[in-house]
Design an enzyme around this catalytic site. Sequence first.
Site, mmCIF file in Angstrom:
data_model
loop_
_atom_site.group_PDB
_atom_site.id
_atom_site.type_symbol
_atom_site.label_atom_id
_atom_site.label_comp_id
_atom_site.label_asym_id
_atom_site.label_seq_id
_atom_site.Cartn_x
_atom_site.Cartn_y
_atom_site.Cartn_z
ATOM 1 N N LYS A 35 -33.623 7.997 -32.235
ATOM 2 C CA LYS A 35 -32.992 9.240 -31.767
ATOM 3 C C LYS A 35 -31.701 9.469 -32.563
ATOM 4 C CE LYS A 35 -35.776 10.277 -28.294
ATOM 5 N NZ LYS A 35 -37.130 10.114 -28.845
HETATM 6 C C1 LIG Z 1 -38.800 14.507 -24.956
HETATM 7 C C2 LIG Z 1 -38.692 13.067 -24.577
HETATM 8 N N1 LIG Z 1 -38.599 12.734 -23.276
HETATM 9 C C3 LIG Z 1 -38.471 11.457 -22.881
HETATM 10 C C4 LIG Z 1 -38.420 10.430 -23.794
HETATM 11 C C5 LIG Z 1 -38.320 9.031 -23.308
HETATM 12 O O1 LIG Z 1 -37.225 8.343 -23.806
HETATM 13 P P1 LIG Z 1 -37.281 6.740 -23.909
HETATM 14 O O2 LIG Z 1 -38.171 6.399 -25.045
HETATM 15 O O3 LIG Z 1 -35.860 6.358 -24.133
HETATM 16 O O4 LIG Z 1 -37.806 6.244 -22.605
HETATM 17 C C6 LIG Z 1 -38.498 10.733 -25.161
HETATM 18 C C7 LIG Z 1 -38.393 9.689 -26.191
HETATM 19 O O5 LIG Z 1 -38.969 8.964 -26.714
HETATM 20 C C8 LIG Z 1 -38.654 12.073 -25.573
HETATM 21 O O6 LIG Z 1 -38.740 12.399 -26.864
#
Ligand SMILES: Cc1ncc(COP(=O)(O)O)c(C=O)c1O
Length: 389
Positions: free
Chosen positions: A209
């Site tokens: 990210k």
């Molecule tokens: C749009 C979106 N929502 C939720 C997530 C979930 O984040 P994480 O991977 O930190 O759980 C991500 C990321 O990967 C995402 O791109």
Amino acid sequence: MATAGSLATVVSEQPVTSVGLFDLTRQRDRLGVRIEARIDDVLKHGQFILGPEVEELERNLAQFAGARHAIGVSSGRDALTMAMMALGVGPGDAVFVPGFTFSASAASIAPLGAEPVFVDVDANTFNMDPSSLETAIAAVEAEGRLNPKVVMPVDLYGLPADYATISGIAARHGMRVLADAAQSFGGQVGNKHVGTLAPITATSFYPTKPLGAYGDGGAIFTEDDELAEAVKMIRTHGRQGDGDEALRIGMTGRLDTIQAAVLLVKLEAFGEELVRRRQVAAAYTEQLSGSFATPRIPDLFESAWALYTIRVADRDRVREKLARAGVGTGLFYRVALHRHPAFAQWAPEGLELPVTERLVQEVLSLPIHGDIEDREIAFVAEQLREAAG
Ligand SMILES: Cc1ncc(COP(=O)(O)O)c(C=O)c1O
């Protein structure tokens, strides 16, 4: 050559022969010594859970975003679930989510017993389409089985959703807005930063990210003291402070101290990296806009440029050619949410999301990060023109 004032320097005089979609090694070369020193501090004091670095990071994140509260949590997906727990989402509730997003947006809803309702996206911004949201709400209200509870816009690729319009719709139907800003920390609308565009916002610090940790992590932003207090309890087993009793259902949902130490250093460099991401996006747009459908950013909006995504006919063939030419690309996303086996049970018969269905065939994300060089951008653009020609 590096652009004046940018991060990118000429790493090597060798001709460019490949460019990866993401590359964290150059950032590590820039920041590694400082990151290791901060990790070392944690190893020495030993407060691995909610150590002082977590609070320091929370203060810095809140200051960066201009938000009242920033709360470090275990991941972006957990941030969404915990925000909904704080909002009181439960069985029988409907949560409106775009059909064109990462699976975690919808996966965060189901464990609460609530149901995702899929909404189409806008063909220009790829974010939740307010008119499709109105249609979906009307359908849920007409059926009368679910209680419309939360709207979850997603800031795809780093571009904030149309919160002004969506908040008006949500308010008219007695719903709260929860921003899935997993990809957009660092984005803005006017002078308002992501983290303040909705009453409660969830972001991710997944390593790739724009602001990425060295493992899983996330944060919740809110202006609301009660929601902040609820999230703090939920992330630590429903307990208050050092209390022994679980006052509400909670999770093991904290950001760990080592990740906070990493993020403290990365946050210091983040403003400069965002500037470079914007330069990279502008350079791609300048070099590609005659031949490809490049991203459209509405006036006053600033993307965090987590991804630079174009639309290409015959995408899979172009992507294969690019891979052979040494250019890494990504498909975010090639399956609409309602087509995932795990979510099919919430796709009513006859559900149509025409823009989503088209985008999953056409989107192609190109290499972008804070350390990419101008000559690498030119290489990607050249290979892309050749692959599509
Ligand atoms: C749009 C979106 N929502 C939720 C997530 C979930 O984040 P994480 O991977 O930190 O759980 C991500 C990321 O990967 C995402 O791109």
